[in-house]
Write a protein that holds these residues in place. Structure first.
Motif, PDB file in Angstrom:
ATOM      1  N   GLU A   1      -0.592   7.655 -11.651  1.00  0.00           N
ATOM      2  CA  GLU A   1      -1.916   7.502 -11.054  1.00  0.00           C
ATOM      3  C   GLU A   1      -2.218   8.581 -10.018  1.00  0.00           C
ATOM      4  N   ALA A   2      -1.256   9.493  -9.816  1.00  0.00           N
ATOM      5  CA  ALA A   2      -1.422  10.653  -8.927  1.00  0.00           C
ATOM      6  C   ALA A   2      -1.909  10.271  -7.531  1.00  0.00           C
TER       7      ALA A   2
ATOM      8  N   THR B   1       0.851  -1.197   0.000  1.00  0.00           N
ATOM      9  CA  THR B   1       0.000   0.000   0.000  1.00  0.00           C
ATOM     10  C   THR B   1       0.885   1.244   0.000  1.00  0.00           C
ATOM     11  N   PHE B   2       1.590   1.477  -1.107  1.00  0.00           N
ATOM     12  CA  PHE B   2       2.485   2.625  -1.194  1.00  0.00           C
ATOM     13  C   PHE B   2       1.734   3.939  -1.040  1.00  0.00           C
ATOM     14  N   THR B   3       0.449   3.935  -1.367  1.00  0.00           N
ATOM     15  CA  THR B   3      -0.323   5.171  -1.312  1.00  0.00           C
ATOM     16  C   THR B   3      -0.491   5.701   0.102  1.00  0.00           C
ATOM     17  N   SER B   4      -0.211   4.871   1.099  1.00  0.00           N
ATOM     18  CA  SER B   4      -0.328   5.325   2.499  1.00  0.00           C
ATOM     19  C   SER B   4       1.035   5.466   3.158  1.00  0.00           C
ATOM     20  N   PHE B   5       2.113   5.327   2.366  1.00  0.00           N
ATOM     21  CA  PHE B   5       3.466   5.384   2.925  1.00  0.00           C
ATOM     22  C   PHE B   5       3.829   6.795   3.375  1.00  0.00           C
ATOM     23  N   THR B   6       4.557   6.874   4.492  1.00  0.00           N
ATOM     24  CA  THR B   6       5.191   8.115   4.923  1.00  0.00           C
ATOM     25  C   THR B   6       6.610   8.152   4.365  1.00  0.00           C
TER      26      THR B   6
ATOM     27  N   ALA C   1      -2.272  10.206  -3.441  1.00  0.00           N
ATOM     28  CA  ALA C   1      -2.397  11.340  -2.521  1.00  0.00           C
ATOM     29  C   ALA C   1      -1.066  11.709  -1.875  1.00  0.00           C
ATOM     30  N   ASN C   2      -0.186  10.745  -1.728  1.00  0.00           N
ATOM     31  CA  ASN C   2       1.090  11.013  -1.063  1.00  0.00           C
ATOM     32  C   ASN C   2       2.252  11.159  -2.050  1.00  0.00           C
ATOM     33  N   LEU C   3       1.956  11.635  -3.248  1.00  0.00           N
ATOM     34  CA  LEU C   3       2.991  11.791  -4.267  1.00  0.00           C
ATOM     35  C   LEU C   3       4.071  12.777  -3.809  1.00  0.00           C
ATOM     36  N   GLU C   4       3.673  13.826  -3.106  1.00  0.00           N
ATOM     37  CA  GLU C   4       4.643  14.805  -2.620  1.00  0.00           C
ATOM     38  C   GLU C   4       5.599  14.156  -1.613  1.00  0.00           C
ATOM     39  N   ILE C   5       5.059  13.276  -0.769  1.00  0.00           N
ATOM     40  CA  ILE C   5       5.895  12.562   0.197  1.00  0.00           C
ATOM     41  C   ILE C   5       6.874  11.641  -0.522  1.00  0.00           C
ATOM     42  N   PHE C   6       6.404  11.016  -1.606  1.00  0.00           N
ATOM     43  CA  PHE C   6       7.274  10.167  -2.416  1.00  0.00           C
ATOM     44  C   PHE C   6       8.472  10.953  -2.934  1.00  0.00           C
ATOM     45  N   HIS C   7       8.214  12.143  -3.468  1.00  0.00           N
ATOM     46  CA  HIS C   7       9.301  12.963  -4.004  1.00  0.00           C
ATOM     47  C   HIS C   7      10.239  13.434  -2.894  1.00  0.00           C
ATOM     48  N   ALA C   8       9.687  13.720  -1.706  1.00  0.00           N
ATOM     49  CA  ALA C   8      10.530  14.130  -0.582  1.00  0.00           C
ATOM     50  C   ALA C   8      11.456  12.987  -0.160  1.00  0.00           C
ATOM     51  N   ALA C   9      10.916  11.779  -0.104  1.00  0.00           N
ATOM     52  CA  ALA C   9      11.731  10.612   0.251  1.00  0.00           C
ATOM     53  C   ALA C   9      12.800  10.359  -0.807  1.00  0.00           C
ATOM     54  N   LYS C  10      12.430  10.542  -2.056  1.00  0.00           N
ATOM     55  CA  LYS C  10      13.375  10.346  -3.167  1.00  0.00           C
ATOM     56  C   LYS C  10      14.535  11.331  -3.055  1.00  0.00           C
ATOM     57  N   LEU C  11      14.226  12.576  -2.717  1.00  0.00           N
ATOM     58  CA  LEU C  11      15.259  13.594  -2.575  1.00  0.00           C
ATOM     59  C   LEU C  11      16.175  13.276  -1.397  1.00  0.00           C
ATOM     60  N   GLN C  12      15.590  12.870  -0.274  1.00  0.00           N
ATOM     61  CA  GLN C  12      16.407  12.514   0.890  1.00  0.00           C
ATOM     62  C   GLN C  12      17.385  11.405   0.556  1.00  0.00           C
ATOM     63  N   LEU C  13      16.916  10.384  -0.137  1.00  0.00           N
ATOM     64  CA  LEU C  13      17.774   9.249  -0.455  1.00  0.00           C
ATOM     65  C   LEU C  13      18.873   9.649  -1.439  1.00  0.00           C
ATOM     66  N   HIS C  14      18.545  10.509  -2.406  1.00  0.00           N
ATOM     67  CA  HIS C  14      19.571  11.003  -3.328  1.00  0.00           C
ATOM     68  C   HIS C  14      20.649  11.786  -2.576  1.00  0.00           C
TER      69      HIS C  14
ATOM     70  N   ALA D   1       9.732   1.479 -14.657  1.00  0.00           N
ATOM     71  CA  ALA D   1       8.405   1.357 -15.263  1.00  0.00           C
ATOM     72  C   ALA D   1       7.319   1.279 -14.194  1.00  0.00           C
ATOM     73  N   PHE D   2       7.584   0.514 -13.140  1.00  0.00           N
ATOM     74  CA  PHE D   2       6.600   0.366 -12.067  1.00  0.00           C
ATOM     75  C   PHE D   2       6.319   1.709 -11.396  1.00  0.00           C
ATOM     76  N   TRP D   3       7.419   2.415 -11.018  1.00  0.00           N
ATOM     77  CA  TRP D   3       7.227   3.645 -10.265  1.00  0.00           C
ATOM     78  C   TRP D   3       6.701   4.772 -11.159  1.00  0.00           C
ATOM     79  N   ASP D   4       7.034   4.786 -12.448  1.00  0.00           N
ATOM     80  CA  ASP D   4       6.455   5.782 -13.354  1.00  0.00           C
ATOM     81  C   ASP D   4       4.938   5.589 -13.444  1.00  0.00           C
ATOM     82  N   LYS D   5       4.522   4.334 -13.539  1.00  0.00           N
ATOM     83  CA  LYS D   5       3.089   4.030 -13.602  1.00  0.00           C
ATOM     84  C   LYS D   5       2.405   4.443 -12.299  1.00  0.00           C
ATOM     85  N   TRP D   6       3.075   4.167 -11.166  1.00  0.00           N
ATOM     86  CA  TRP D   6       2.497   4.518  -9.858  1.00  0.00           C
ATOM     87  C   TRP D   6       2.338   6.032  -9.734  1.00  0.00           C
TER      88      TRP D   6
END
Length: 347
Positions: free
Chosen positions: A49-50, A13-18, A52-65, A41-46
């Motif tokens: 689908e827009a 349930t990635f859509t509820s991930f912090t 609700a926590n897409l902004e959190i996804f990008h924040a986590a991506k930036l932290q890891l980078h 391909a998986f994450w582009d598709k995810w």
């Protein structure tokens, strides 16, 4: 046919991930570290689908980078706002208003935010976790990737706090430990660098993917006993490489060269069940094992007894059980003085 790992991903349930959930998730880490086409391909598709926590996804991506890169990264306003929300949510209600003002003041400056984040990343990526099993103590260690290490008494295991984010999974061992290493590779035919697990002692590197083995380093001797899987051992002093299969034993002497002492696999791992198995083993060697596990110095009243050979299984669950066995086998009396134990002939 859908790969097993992607079936698992689809069920999450990635859509509820912090942010924390993303940073702890093996699939997300693999995607950021390696950018494999299937993962992309998986994450582009995810994302398409827009959620609700897409902004959190990008924040986590930036932290890891930031953690994986030595370069300075520009911190976006959306990330700062997201991190501010996380901080505000976690503060104590009683102090919430006062802390929110302080946090807002800090994050109003992009430079201050970048410096704080980079300082945290530097601390997190460089700090080390140390786990020690004291004398007469066994300790089970759960590593961040799901692997386990059972530490024998008088042993130390160290690993980086950013274990899951390093180029490879790496631990350092002093003493003895039984390893159960978790498979994380998606493609068994193509092993990525970060999917390797390496256990390091002063004398050897043990490189594995997913396996069970016993690793022991004491008194300038290193012993590796492979129970399951496949490992490659590199002797650091000689540079020699050994490919091991289940049931194999490797013993490296003080000079780094392989030696043979006739020990069987069961002898190497018996300590996990609270015993040692001896086959024509000298009393001196047994006493040395006792000293390693319990921290005493043992003195024989009659040094000749140290050369006596013993066969059988000896309990090491407590110091009393081992001493009781030696007392009866050697026909001696036992006297303790501080951290010294004297074994004296009975007259």
């Amino acid at each position: 046919m859908v790969d097993k790992s992607f079936k698992i991903m689809l069920n999450k349930t990635f859509t509820s991930f912090t942010i924390t959930d993303f940073l702890d998730d093996a699939d997300f880490l693999r995607y950021i570290k390696y950018n494999a086409p299937a993962d992309v391909a998986f994450w582009d598709k995810w994302q398409a689908e827009a959620p609700a926590n897409l902004e959190i996804f990008h924040a986590a991506k930036l932290q890891l980078h930031l953690i994986l890169s030595d370069r300075r990264t520009e911190v976006q306003a959306s990330f700062k706002d997201s991190l501010l929300k996380d901080i505000n949510f976690s503060v104590n209600k009683f102090q919430s208003n006062q802390r929110k003002k302080v946090v807002r003041l800090i994050w109003t400056s992009g430079i201050a935010a970048s410096m704080l984040l980079i300082a945290f990343v530097a601390w997190f990526s460089q700090s080390i976790i140390t786990v020690k099993a004291e004398f007469a103590q066994n300790k089970l260690v759960h590593l961040p990737d799901g692997s386990e290490v059972q530490l024998n008494a008088n042993s130390v295991l160290t690993y980086p706090r950013a274990f899951n984010w390093k180029a490879r999974r790496e631990v350092h061992l002093t003493g003895e430990g039984y390893f159960k290493v978790k498979h994380i590779n998606v493609n068994p035919e193509q092993i990525e660098k970060g999917e390797l697990f390496v256990a390091i002692t002063k004398a050897a590197h043990v490189q594995v993917l997913g396996t069970e083995f016993n690793l022991k380093e004491r008194h300038n001797r290193t012993n590796i006993a492979l129970v399951k899987g496949k490992v490659r051992v590199t002797a650091l002093k000689t540079g020699a490489n050994y490919m091991m299969k289940p049931g194999d034993l490797i013993n490296l002497g003080e000079d780094g060269k392989e030696v043979t002492d006739g020990n069987q696999l069961g002898n190497q791992t018996a300590w996990i069940t609270g015993k040692i198995i001896v086959n024509q083993t000298s009393v001196n060697d047994i006493l040395k094992e006792f000293e390693d596990l319990y921290g005493y110095k043992v003195v024989l009243d009659n040094p000749a007894l140290g050369n006596k050979k013993i066969d059988g299984a000896i309990s090491i669950k407590t110091e009393e059980s081992l001493l009781f066995t030696l007392k009866n086998i050697l026909n001696v009396n036992i006297k303790k003085e501080g951290n010294t134990i004297y074994l004296k002939n009975r007259h």
